[in-house]
Design a protein around this motif. Structure first.
Motif, PDB file in Angstrom:
ATOM      1  N   ARG A   1      22.404  13.104-102.482  1.00 42.31           N
ATOM      2  CA  ARG A   1      22.709  12.045-101.519  1.00 42.31           C
ATOM      3  C   ARG A   1      21.596  11.943-100.477  1.00 42.31           C
ATOM      4  O   ARG A   1      21.139  12.930 -99.919  1.00 42.31           O
TER       5      ARG A   1
ATOM      6  N   GLU B   1      26.597  15.036-104.181  1.00 40.40           N
ATOM      7  CA  GLU B   1      26.196  15.453-102.844  1.00 40.40           C
ATOM      8  C   GLU B   1      24.787  16.023-102.832  1.00 40.40           C
ATOM      9  O   GLU B   1      24.037  15.857-101.862  1.00 40.40           O
ATOM     10  N   SER B   2      24.390  16.693-103.918  1.00 40.36           N
ATOM     11  CA  SER B   2      23.066  17.319-103.969  1.00 40.36           C
ATOM     12  C   SER B   2      21.929  16.317-103.940  1.00 40.36           C
ATOM     13  O   SER B   2      20.795  16.663-103.594  1.00 40.36           O
TER      14      SER B   2
END
Length: 584
Positions: free
Chosen positions: A229, A226-227
Motif C-alpha cells: 500500500r 498492506e505490504s
C-alpha cells in the motif's frame, strides 16, 4: 468574408442540383457569435464528410482562466468540450428533432482523456473541428435542409458545447482537477520507484470483452495488500491510497477467471488518464510501460533478437533479424526488443498471449532437447539482466507455471478479484524446487549470453531508416487509418491489432499522419528513435495540427504514444533500413 445571408442564398441556389454545387460554400461565414470555416467539401454523398471548424472568441466563450492557464488544463477542457459537443450533436438530427444519429461529428471520445485535435483553445479563440455530412437525395444536394443544418443547428450545438454559461461549471472544474491530479500522480511513479499504482476502491472489471465501460453488478472493489500500500497527496489536496507496483520483476498469479488479466489490462490502460466514473481513475501506469505479446505473421526488419534467439539451423543472423512472417517466439522477441529501443521502462506481459517457448523451458524438455540444440533462450533467463542492465521492469501474469518465482522481486496472488502478497511463499516454493535438484530458471544454456563485456543486453543499436524507407512506388495518397486496428500506407495495410494500448481510431489516424511526416524527414542518417522523438516534440510544442500537411481542419486526431508510432513503422512490410536491410 461572407455573412450568414449569402451562405443561405448559396445553399438555396444548389437545392435539387448536383451535389458538386456544395463546393461553393468553401470559405468562412459568420453565424452570429460564431465563425464557420468550411475547409473541405465532400465530393459526393458517399465520400468522407466535409471538414469544418466553428470558432468563437475566448471572451465570448467565457472559459475560466484558471482552467486553461496550463497545457494540462487545456487538454482537459478540450476533452470536456469535445464530449459536450458530441452529446449536443447526438441529441438532434438534421431536422432539429431528437434522433439516433447526427450528420455532425466531432469524434467519439471513450473512457480515456486524450489530447485531441477536436477542440483547440488559443489565447484568442475556442475552436471546434467537426465533420459534417451535407444532406443529399441520391446525388442531388438538399440545399434547404443544409440551410437548417449549417445556419441553425450548428450554432445551437456550438452554443451548448463551447460557451461556459451553457455548461455544467462544477462538472467542468471537477474534470480538470481530476486530470491534473492524475497526471501529477503518474509523474510521481518513477520518483517513487513504481511501475504502476492501482487505487483502493477501483473497479477494474469491464462489462464485456468488447466494452471498455465498467462492470456495474457483482463488482469487487480493488484493495491493496498492506505490504504494497502506497499513499499520495495530490495538488488538489486529495489523498489516495492503493497498491504501488514496484520497479523490478512482479509476477501476478491466481486461478483462471480470478482477475489476473483484468488487473494487467487495467495497468496497460493506465498509461492514460480516465474520466470520472470509469472505475480506473486511480489506475495509473508510467507512460513508457509497453504491453508485449506474441504476434505470429508480423514483419520484422533488422532487429537484434540475439539475446533470446541465436544459432538458428538456417544460419540466419539474429543480430539483424528480418522476416516477413515471424513465428510466435521470434515475433515476441522482436516486439520486446523494439519496445526497449523505443524507450520502454516497463514491460507488461500475459502468458495467455505469449509464445510458451519464448517464456519458459522446463526441466523435462531440457533433458529431451539438450541446451546446445535449442536456439531459444527463454525470457525467464533474461528478465533479470533486462532489469539490471537496461533498467526495464516486468509485470507478468502467470497462471500455469511457477518458473518465474525464482527471479521475481514480488509475487501477488488474486482470488475472487482479491489480492494477496505471496512473495515469501513463492520464494519458499522456488527454494524447495531448487534444493530438490531442479535446474534453476537462470541456468545458462547454449545460446550466447554476452559479449566480451559480459553484458547480455548491450547499448541499443538504433536502426537508421533509409532515405526511401517509407516511400513506396505508387504511393500517391496520404496514409490513413481504417478503424483502430489498421493503417493504410500506400497499397499496404499495417496491422496494429496487437497494440493493446491504442484505444481510439483517432490515435491510429495520428499514427498514419506521423508515418508520412517521418517519410518526409528520413534521410538515411537518423535513427528511427530520433525521427519519432522529433515528431513527438513537435506535437508537444505545436499540437496535433503539426501532423497535417494542410492548414485548417487536420482531421480527427488523438495523441498516440511514441511507442505506437515506432510499432507501426516496424510492422510496415516494405520498410527499408540504411545499409539495405529489409524484411524481404
Amino acid at each position: 468574408m461572407t455573412d450568414r445571408s449569402p451562405l443561405e442564398r448559396t445553399l438555396l441556389s444548389v437545392d435539387g442540383r448536383g451535389y458538386g454545387g456544395y463546393k461553393k460554400i468553401a470559405g468562412s461565414h459568420r453565424l452570429g457569435a460564431f465563425t464557420l470555416y468550411v475547409d473541405k467539401v465532400q465530393v459526393d454523398p458517399f465520400a468522407p464528410p466535409s471538414l469544418m471548424r466553428l470558432s468563437v472568441p475566448r471572451v465570448e466563450a467565457g472559459l475560466p482562466e484558471q482552467l486553461v492557464d496550463d497545457r494540462l488544463g487545456r487538454i482537459a477542457v478540450g476533452d470536456f468540450l469535445t464530449r459536450a459537443f458530441a452529446e449536443a450533436a447526438h441529441s438532434r438530427n438534421a431536422s432539429g428533432d431528437t434522433g439516433p444519429r447526427s450528420p455532425v461529428s466531432i469524434g467519439t471520445p471513450g473512457q480515456q482523456v486524450l489530447e485531441r485535435s477536436s477542440v483547440q483553445i488559443s489565447p484568442e479563440t475556442v475552436e471546434a473541428r467537426i465533420a459534417v455530412e451535407l444532406p443529399a437525395a441520391g446525388r442531388k444536394a438538399l440545399g434547404k435542409k443544409a440551410v437548417r443544418l449549417l445556419t441553425q443547428q450548428l450554432p445551437e450545438i456550438a452554443a451548448a458545447a463551447l460557451l461556459h454559461r451553457s455548461l455544467d461549471a462544477q462538472a467542468l472544474e471537477d474534470h480538470v482537477r481530476l486530470y491534473r491530479d492524475q497526471e501529477y500522480l503518474r509523474r510521481q511513479l518513477a520518483e517513487h520507484h513504481l511501475v504502476s499504482f492501482v487505487g483502493d476502491g477501483a473497479t477494474l472489471a469491464r462489462r464485456s470483452g468488447d466494452s471498455d465501460r465498467p462492470l456495474e453488478q457483482g463488482v469487487v472493489a480493488f484493495s491493496s495488500p498492506e505490504s504494497l500500500r502506497t499513499r499520495f497527496t495530490l495538488p488538489s489536496g486529495r489523498e489516495v491510497s492503493g497498491m504501488g507496483v514496484p520497479a523490478g520483476v512482479t509476477v501476478i498469479v491466481g486461478g483462471g477467471y480470478h482477475g489476473k488479466s483484468t488487473l494487467l489490462r487495467a495497468m496497460e490502460r493506465g498509461v492514460y488518464s480516465h474520466i470520472a466514473g470509469d472505475g480506473r481513475e486511480w489506475v495509473l501506469t508510467r507512460e513508457e510501460a509497453v504491453s508485449i505479446r506474441a504476434e505470429d505473421g508480423r514483419a520484422v526488419t533488422g532487429v537484434d533478437i540475439s539475446p533470446f534467439i541465436a544459432g538458428l539451423p538456417s544460419g540466419t543472423d539474429t543480430a539483424a533479424f528480418s522476416t516477413t512472417n515471424a513465428s510466435g517466439s521470434t515475433s515476441q522477441a522482436a516486439n520486446l526488443v523494439e519496445a526497449v529501443e523505443a524507450g520502454a521502462t516497463a514491460l507488461l506481459i500475459d502468458e495467455d498471449t505469449s509464445a510458451t517457448n519464448f517464456m519458459i523451458r522446463d526441466e523435462r524438455m531440457r533433458q529431451l532437447i539438450p541446451a546446445e540444440r535449442e536456439p531459444i533462450t527463454p525470457f525467464v533467463e533474461r528478465v533479470r539482466p533486462l532489469l539490471t542492465e537496461r533498467g526495464v521492469s516486468t509485470v507478468l501474469v502467470a497462471g500455469g507455471s511457477g518458473a518465474f518465482f525464482e527471479v521475481a522481486d514480488h509475487v501477488i496472488a488474486l482470488q475472487d478479484y482479491r489480492l494477496q502478497d505471496v512473495t515469501g511463499h513463492a520464494r519458499r516454493i522456488a527454494a524447495e524446487h531448487s534444493s530438490s535438484g531442479t535446474v534453476s530458471a537462470t541456468a545458462p544454456n547454449a545460446a550466447p549470453s554476452a559479449g566480451s563485456s559480459g553484458r547480455i543486453f548491450g547499448s541499443s543499436r538504433g536502426r537508421r531508416l533509409s532515405q526511401d524507407a517509407l516511400r513506396p512506388d505508387g504511393k500517391t495518397k496520404p496514409a490513413r487509418a481504417k478503424g483502430r486496428d489498421t493503417v493504410q500506407f500506400g497499397k499496404e495495410l499495417i496491422d496494429l491489432a496487437a497494440l493493446a494500448q491504442v484505444v481510439d481510431p483517432a490515435q491510429t489516424e495520428a499514427i498514419a499522419k506521423a508515418m508520412d511526416r517521418i517519410a518526409e524527414a528520413a534521410d538515411g542518417t537518423q535513427e528511427l528513435s530520433t525521427l519519432v522523438a522529433e515528431i513527438m516534440d513537435q506535437i508537444h510544442q505545436r499540437g496535433l495540427d503539426v501532423l497535417s500537411p494542410h492548414r485548417g481542419h487536420p482531421g480527427h486526431l488523438a495523441r498516440p504514444r511514441a511507442h505506437e508510432i515506432h510499432a507501426a513503422v516496424n510492422r510496415y512490410r516494405r520498410v527499408k533500413l540504411a545499409g539495405g536491410a529489409d524484411a524481404h
